[in-house]
Design an enzyme around this catalytic site. Sequence first.
Site, mmCIF file in Angstrom:
data_model
loop_
_atom_site.group_PDB
_atom_site.id
_atom_site.type_symbol
_atom_site.label_atom_id
_atom_site.label_comp_id
_atom_site.label_asym_id
_atom_site.label_seq_id
_atom_site.Cartn_x
_atom_site.Cartn_y
_atom_site.Cartn_z
ATOM 1 N N GLY A 1 1.121 5.586 11.080
ATOM 2 C CA GLY A 1 0.630 6.545 11.825
ATOM 3 C C GLY A 1 1.662 6.926 13.130
ATOM 4 O O GLY A 1 1.945 5.992 13.890
ATOM 5 N N GLU B 1 -4.853 -2.110 11.407
ATOM 6 C CA GLU B 1 -3.416 -1.749 11.189
ATOM 7 C C GLU B 1 -2.696 -1.561 12.516
ATOM 8 O O GLU B 1 -1.747 -1.795 12.899
ATOM 9 C CB GLU B 1 -3.457 -0.546 10.219
ATOM 10 N N ASN C 1 3.403 7.960 16.588
ATOM 11 C CA ASN C 1 2.828 8.012 17.922
ATOM 12 C C ASN C 1 2.168 9.462 18.204
ATOM 13 O O ASN C 1 1.093 9.703 19.200
ATOM 14 C CB ASN C 1 3.781 7.697 19.071
ATOM 15 N N MET D 1 0.973 5.100 0.407
ATOM 16 C CA MET D 1 0.154 6.356 0.939
ATOM 17 C C MET D 1 1.466 7.374 0.938
ATOM 18 O O MET D 1 1.300 8.552 0.322
ATOM 19 C CB MET D 1 -0.302 6.319 2.252
ATOM 20 N N THR D 2 2.238 7.190 1.508
ATOM 21 C CA THR D 2 3.452 8.225 1.646
ATOM 22 C C THR D 2 4.280 8.755 0.752
ATOM 23 O O THR D 2 4.361 7.818 -0.318
ATOM 24 C CB THR D 2 4.454 7.670 3.031
ATOM 25 N N GLN E 1 21.191 -5.572 42.440
ATOM 26 C CA GLN E 1 19.800 -5.117 42.634
ATOM 27 C C GLN E 1 19.252 -4.439 41.248
ATOM 28 O O GLN E 1 18.020 -4.405 41.283
ATOM 29 C CB GLN E 1 19.743 -4.153 43.865
ATOM 30 N N ILE F 1 0.782 -1.242 -0.220
ATOM 31 C CA ILE F 1 -0.108 0.046 0.039
ATOM 32 C C ILE F 1 0.880 1.225 -0.105
ATOM 33 O O ILE F 1 1.749 1.176 0.804
ATOM 34 C CB ILE F 1 -1.002 -0.194 1.055
ATOM 35 N N PRO G 1 7.441 11.617 -0.811
ATOM 36 C CA PRO G 1 8.589 12.384 -0.218
ATOM 37 C C PRO G 1 8.483 13.473 0.622
ATOM 38 O O PRO G 1 8.793 14.025 1.568
ATOM 39 C CB PRO G 1 9.144 12.548 -1.371
HETATM 40 C C1 LIG Z 1 10.343 1.170 7.475
HETATM 41 C C2 LIG Z 1 9.161 1.859 6.950
HETATM 42 C C3 LIG Z 1 8.208 1.648 6.228
HETATM 43 C C4 LIG Z 1 7.086 2.110 5.937
HETATM 44 N N1 LIG Z 1 6.137 1.688 5.154
HETATM 45 C C5 LIG Z 1 5.168 2.199 4.473
HETATM 46 C C6 LIG Z 1 4.200 1.725 3.588
HETATM 47 O O1 LIG Z 1 4.360 0.479 3.173
HETATM 48 N N2 LIG Z 1 3.210 2.480 3.076
HETATM 49 C C7 LIG Z 1 3.273 3.883 3.294
HETATM 50 O O2 LIG Z 1 2.353 4.571 2.629
HETATM 51 N N3 LIG Z 1 4.028 4.269 4.187
HETATM 52 C C8 LIG Z 1 5.154 3.506 4.582
HETATM 53 N N4 LIG Z 1 5.999 4.409 5.799
HETATM 54 C C9 LIG Z 1 5.732 5.620 6.015
HETATM 55 C C10 LIG Z 1 5.523 6.042 7.275
HETATM 56 O O3 LIG Z 1 4.031 5.621 7.201
HETATM 57 C C11 LIG Z 1 5.654 7.649 7.283
HETATM 58 O O4 LIG Z 1 7.052 7.614 7.771
HETATM 59 C C12 LIG Z 1 5.034 8.132 8.534
HETATM 60 O O5 LIG Z 1 3.379 8.307 8.448
HETATM 61 C C13 LIG Z 1 5.350 9.622 9.027
HETATM 62 O O6 LIG Z 1 5.301 10.448 7.682
HETATM 63 P P1 LIG Z 1 6.693 11.224 7.431
HETATM 64 O O7 LIG Z 1 7.758 10.309 7.475
HETATM 65 O O8 LIG Z 1 6.407 11.809 6.362
HETATM 66 O O9 LIG Z 1 6.862 12.222 8.898
HETATM 67 P P2 LIG Z 1 6.158 13.679 8.958
HETATM 68 O O10 LIG Z 1 4.573 13.458 8.779
HETATM 69 O O11 LIG Z 1 7.042 14.308 8.224
HETATM 70 O O12 LIG Z 1 6.478 13.827 10.567
HETATM 71 C C14 LIG Z 1 7.515 14.126 11.118
HETATM 72 C C15 LIG Z 1 7.296 14.436 12.346
HETATM 73 O O13 LIG Z 1 6.282 15.361 12.885
HETATM 74 C C16 LIG Z 1 5.495 14.949 13.545
HETATM 75 N N5 LIG Z 1 4.102 15.547 13.370
HETATM 76 C C17 LIG Z 1 3.525 15.463 11.816
HETATM 77 N N6 LIG Z 1 2.460 16.112 12.009
HETATM 78 C C18 LIG Z 1 2.041 16.446 13.416
HETATM 79 C C19 LIG Z 1 1.001 16.879 14.098
HETATM 80 N N7 LIG Z 1 -0.189 17.143 13.824
HETATM 81 N N8 LIG Z 1 0.984 16.949 15.317
HETATM 82 C C20 LIG Z 1 2.158 16.601 15.970
HETATM 83 N N9 LIG Z 1 3.214 16.116 15.459
HETATM 84 C C21 LIG Z 1 3.373 15.962 14.150
HETATM 85 C C22 LIG Z 1 5.494 13.550 13.454
HETATM 86 O O14 LIG Z 1 4.796 12.845 14.325
HETATM 87 C C23 LIG Z 1 6.981 13.027 12.957
HETATM 88 O O15 LIG Z 1 7.435 13.078 14.662
HETATM 89 C C24 LIG Z 1 6.886 3.502 6.070
HETATM 90 C C25 LIG Z 1 8.101 4.288 6.938
HETATM 91 C C26 LIG Z 1 9.227 3.568 7.559
HETATM 92 C C27 LIG Z 1 10.200 4.100 8.000
#
Ligand SMILES: Cc1cc2nc3c(=O)[nH]c(=O)nc-3n(C[C@H](O)[C@H](O)[C@H](O)COP(=O)(O)OP(=O)(O)OC[C@H]3O[C@@H](n4cnc5c(N)ncnc54)[C@H](O)[C@@H]3O)c2cc1C
Length: 382
Positions: free
Chosen positions: A366, A244, A368, A125-126, A281, A123, A128
């Site tokens: 998603g 998920e 944390n 979604m993500t 301990q 899938i 760059p």
């Molecule tokens: C090993 C791996 C496998 C993956 N597999 C998939 C996959 O199969 N399919 C897919 O689509 N994606 C996949 N992903 C992508 C993953 O889902 C995203 O990396 C993730 O959703 C975070 O998006 P981002 O990396 O763009 O971070 P960003 O969205 O840029 O976030 C960066 C930081 O800002 C914080 N942040 C962003 N918005 C907010 C908010 N509103 N409030 C507070 N904090 C916020 C985030 O929590 C994070 O700490 C994968 C990622 C990895 C590393």
Amino acid sequence: MRREIFSDEHEHFRSEFRRFADAEIAPHVEEWNQNGISDRSAWRKMGQAGFLGANQPEEYGGSGADFLYDAIIIEELADLRAHALQASLHTDICIPYLTTFGTEEQKQKWLVPAITGECLVAIAMTEPAVGSDLAGVGTRAIRDGDEYVLNGSKTFISNGQNCDLVIVVAKTDPDASPPHDGMSLILVEAGTPGFEKGRNLKKLGLKGQDTSELSFMDCRVPVANRLGQEGRGFKMLMEQLQQERLVIGVGSMASCRRSFEDTLAYVKERTAFGRPIGSFQNTQFKLAEMSTEIEIGQAFVDKLLAAHVRGDDIVSEVSMAKWWTTDLQKKISSECLQLFGGYGFMDEYPISRDYADAAVQSIYAGTNEIMKVIIAKRMGLG
Ligand SMILES: Cc1cc2nc3c(=O)[nH]c(=O)nc-3n(C[C@H](O)[C@H](O)[C@H](O)COP(=O)(O)OP(=O)(O)OC[C@H]3O[C@@H](n4cnc5c(N)ncnc54)[C@H](O)[C@@H]3O)c2cc1C
């Protein structure tokens, strides 16, 4: 504590799956970690043995069993540290889109071979520039007669190299307001002209799992490849996220147990100052705390598993479990590594891999932080 959610049949299935995994998966994990990708033949073996469709309808080749059977597979693979073969991404995250939203034709074409292991699903979604803010995806699927024309880039896609079919999250109406009303899910087969699999990305952990860039350049697919209604993509994604996130919680708890048990054995053997380090301990308190937290986390996850099998709406609770159990996994893997001393830092000691593999758990499915945003929203805040 004895876990109460599993029946004798579940436990029998666990032994059966473990026998299979010990023979067919465990011997290859190291090789897959070295190669940065799992072997497709292992997926086919999983499918042939019935382990990719336990929770899927019998009419499409599944076993029609409850989700606890899939949870058992997640736990046993985590126990083997076989993260290279992320079966749950395929079976519990991707396949349910086909089962839930697919037309009969789509199910025959892709669901049936997905269950046999012939068609591996990813899938995407993500992108760059867009991760957490899913409604901001830039990939477009613009209708041209009986086809959609896809343009855009995806990144971090699990099973991105191995996949045969990708569920692509794209904007079919880039001008929709609100933006998520313009999103759809489009199925794109590997080999479709204009669809390229990019780099298999090098990572801190999950070394054996292929995680890739994907790109779409004037990639044409029939309109029949759209999953569900046009413009409902975002809602469909939201509907599937409960499972998920639960999947992540189940895997996290199993990984916590693996790290803990290995560490418990180690501190009984390793000596310092003439006595086992387990007699200090600090070691005892650390392990007592971990054991307590594992019991608490497992009790919560088991409660959610039972509720999920009943079909309850537990979106807030799985979001709680996702952030809490993955933070716990990070803490436990770090504290266990510390108890291994210098050996904990060496590649040949699996605890070092646990530490590296734990890092991503709080990021994908998603982040944390996003889990806490969801929980707060459902409390009526924001
Ligand atoms: C090993 C791996 C496998 C993956 N597999 C998939 C996959 O199969 N399919 C897919 O689509 N994606 C996949 N992903 C992508 C993953 O889902 C995203 O990396 C993730 O959703 C975070 O998006 P981002 O990396 O763009 O971070 P960003 O969205 O840029 O976030 C960066 C930081 O800002 C914080 N942040 C962003 N918005 C907010 C908010 N509103 N409030 C507070 N904090 C916020 C985030 O929590 C994070 O700490 C994968 C990622 C990895 C590393």
